[in-house]
Design an enzyme around this catalytic site. Structure first.
Site, PDB file in Angstrom:
ATOM      1  N   GLY A 119       0.811  -1.218   0.000  1.00 14.86           N
ATOM      2  CA  GLY A 119       0.000   0.000   0.000  1.00 14.86           C
ATOM      3  C   GLY A 119       0.839   1.259   0.000  1.00 14.86           C
ATOM      4  O   GLY A 119       0.553   2.231  -0.716  1.00 14.86           O
ATOM      5  N   CYS A 120       1.891   1.249   0.805  1.00 14.31           N
ATOM      6  CA  CYS A 120       2.764   2.429   0.922  1.00 14.31           C
ATOM      7  C   CYS A 120       3.528   2.666  -0.378  1.00 14.31           C
ATOM      8  O   CYS A 120       3.752   3.809  -0.789  1.00 14.31           O
ATOM      9  CB  CYS A 120       3.737   2.244   2.083  1.00 14.31           C
ATOM     10  N   THR A 121       3.921   1.592  -1.034  1.00 13.75           N
ATOM     11  CA  THR A 121       4.638   1.706  -2.306  1.00 13.75           C
ATOM     12  C   THR A 121       3.733   2.334  -3.366  1.00 13.75           C
ATOM     13  O   THR A 121       4.136   3.264  -4.076  1.00 13.75           O
ATOM     14  CB  THR A 121       5.116   0.321  -2.784  1.00 13.75           C
TER      15      THR A 121
END
Length: 229
Positions: A119-121
């Site tokens: 998700g962060c990527t």
């Protein structure tokens, strides 16, 4: 009456000392058993009450702790319209970033749980994709997590990210912006980074706050908000 019968009946007359002794013993034994019976529930009752009181107090403490570390409690420190909290932290590349560096321009701060996770990527890639559009809208973009600088640099290089990444290992900025609090995963509760985005206006005040961010389409939504300021 025969001698034998008289002898037998005289052994234990109802008013004799022996009968009285036996009767007194019986009464004493009955009273003792009765007293024990009465005392035992009393002891149990006291223990039960004490235990219930202790359990109630423990529940109250737990509730109090949860309240203090919950997302709502973490969020309560910052609201739209307030002055953005100052910060001074290291970023990828070895430089130090402060809020004052962006005085007079709009600023997007996106807080993400952990570098190089799915998700962060995606979120970081989306903000990188729109970096030029944000610049055209007079808006700078910074990504923040609790990862050390080396992890941020590895994350940047692996995915060719074009936005500065800040390291807040002490959680000071995360807490100030309400991005640190209680969260749950797979039925377990723990304290960590809450995916949050804050848009700061050119006047240094918080213009918009997005809590519990869903990554898909989020960067585009923030860009539209920045353009409308």
């Amino acid at each position: 009456m025969s001698k034998k019968s008289r002898k037998k009946s005289s052994k234990a007359p109802s008013g004799s000392p022996t009968a009285k002794k036996k009767s007194a013993k019986t009464r004493a034994s009955t009273q003792t058993r009765s007293a024990k019976t009465q005392r035992t529930p009393a002891r149990k009752s006291t223990a039960t009450i004490a235990k219930a009181g202790s359990h109630k107090a423990a529940s109250k403490q737990l509730k109090s702790f949860k309240s203090a570390s919950s997302p709502a409690a973490a969020m309560s420190g910052l609201a739209e319209g307030q002055k953005a909290p100052a910060f001074r932290l290291p970023r990828d590349g070895g430089d130090v970033v402060t809020l004052a560096d962006y005085a007079g321009q709009k600023l997007v701060l996106f807080f993400y749980p952990r570098a190089d996770t799915p998700g962060c990527t995606k979120e970081a890639i989306d903000f990188t994709r729109l970096a030029d559009a944000f610049a055209a809208a007079g808006t700078a973009v910074l990504g923040i997590s609790a990862d050390p600088v080396k992890a941020q640099e590895k994350f940047r290089d692996k995915h060719k990210l074009g936005v500065p990444l800040i390291s807040d290992e002490t959680h000071e900025m995360l807490e100030a912006y309400g991005a640190w609090g209680e969260k749950s995963m797979y039925g377990k509760s723990f304290v960590g980074i809450l995916r949050t985005t804050v848009l700061v206006g050119a006047d240094g005040k918080v213009a918009r706050i997005w809590r519990n961010v869903r990554v898909d389409g989020h960067a585009d939504e923030v860009l539209e908000a920045a353009r409308s300021l």
